[in-house]
Scaffold this motif. Sequence first.
Motif, PDB file in Angstrom:
ATOM      1  N   ALA A 263       2.411   1.870  -3.391  1.00 36.73           N
ATOM      2  CA  ALA A 263       1.361   2.250  -4.345  1.00 36.73           C
ATOM      3  C   ALA A 263       0.938   3.699  -4.125  1.00 36.73           C
TER       4      ALA A 263
ATOM      5  N   LEU B 161       2.585  -1.389 -10.161  1.00 37.82           N
ATOM      6  CA  LEU B 161       1.420  -0.586  -9.794  1.00 37.82           C
ATOM      7  C   LEU B 161       0.167  -1.122 -10.477  1.00 37.82           C
ATOM      8  N   MET B 162       0.280  -1.434 -11.747  1.00 37.01           N
ATOM      9  CA  MET B 162      -0.877  -1.950 -12.482  1.00 37.01           C
ATOM     10  C   MET B 162      -1.352  -3.275 -11.889  1.00 37.01           C
TER      11      MET B 162
ATOM     12  N   LEU C 140       1.282   6.600  -6.887  1.00 35.51           N
ATOM     13  CA  LEU C 140       0.104   7.336  -7.343  1.00 35.51           C
ATOM     14  C   LEU C 140       0.215   8.822  -7.026  1.00 35.51           C
TER      15      LEU C 140
ATOM     16  N   CYS D  10      -9.128  -7.610  -8.835  1.00 35.87           N
ATOM     17  CA  CYS D  10     -10.160  -7.233  -9.791  1.00 35.87           C
ATOM     18  C   CYS D  10     -11.321  -8.222  -9.757  1.00 35.87           C
TER      19      CYS D  10
ATOM     20  N   PHE E 191      -0.843  -4.289  -8.804  1.00 32.27           N
ATOM     21  CA  PHE E 191      -1.384  -3.981  -7.478  1.00 32.27           C
ATOM     22  C   PHE E 191      -2.833  -3.532  -7.598  1.00 32.27           C
ATOM     23  N   LEU E 192      -3.118  -2.653  -8.571  1.00 27.93           N
ATOM     24  CA  LEU E 192      -4.470  -2.125  -8.727  1.00 27.93           C
ATOM     25  C   LEU E 192      -5.453  -3.172  -9.242  1.00 27.93           C
ATOM     26  N   ALA E 193      -4.974  -4.088 -10.073  1.00 28.06           N
ATOM     27  CA  ALA E 193      -5.876  -5.055 -10.705  1.00 28.06           C
ATOM     28  C   ALA E 193      -5.887  -6.421 -10.038  1.00 28.06           C
ATOM     29  N   ARG E 194      -5.005  -6.655  -9.079  1.00 32.49           N
ATOM     30  CA  ARG E 194      -4.870  -7.988  -8.496  1.00 32.49           C
ATOM     31  C   ARG E 194      -6.188  -8.526  -7.949  1.00 32.49           C
TER      32      ARG E 194
ATOM     33  N   ASP F  83       0.817  -1.218   0.000  1.00 39.25           N
ATOM     34  CA  ASP F  83       0.000   0.000   0.000  1.00 39.25           C
ATOM     35  C   ASP F  83       0.850   1.267   0.000  1.00 39.25           C
TER      36      ASP F  83
END
Length: 109
Positions: free
Chosen positions: A6, A83-84, A10, A91, A86-89, A3
């Motif tokens: 990330a 990062l991508m 961001l 999903c 992390f954000l989509a894991r 976190d």
Amino acid sequence: MDDDHALATLSALAHPTRLAAFRTLVRAEPEGLSTGQLVAASGLSQSTFSSHLAVLSGAGLVTSKKHGRQIIQRADIARLRGLMLFLARDCCNGSAELCEPLLADLACC
């Protein structure tokens, strides 16, 4: 990526100049661009742009390497990938098939 990483990543991208510079560097991979080229593309002064570049570097998004008399800036694609992911894991609550349109959109561009 956790976190804290990330959020730092961001946060670094949460400024129009930094986001534009990072996207420019992503398009310039794998060669990268000289600092002068980035400054010219930004339309800012060297000193103003350098503070933005320092934020991107501090977040691990940009790496620098001396090449002759120039410093070449490169986007850290591994950091972007982290990062991508992390954000989509998580999903769609782990239903990978629901994320397939996202993956297809990434593959086409």
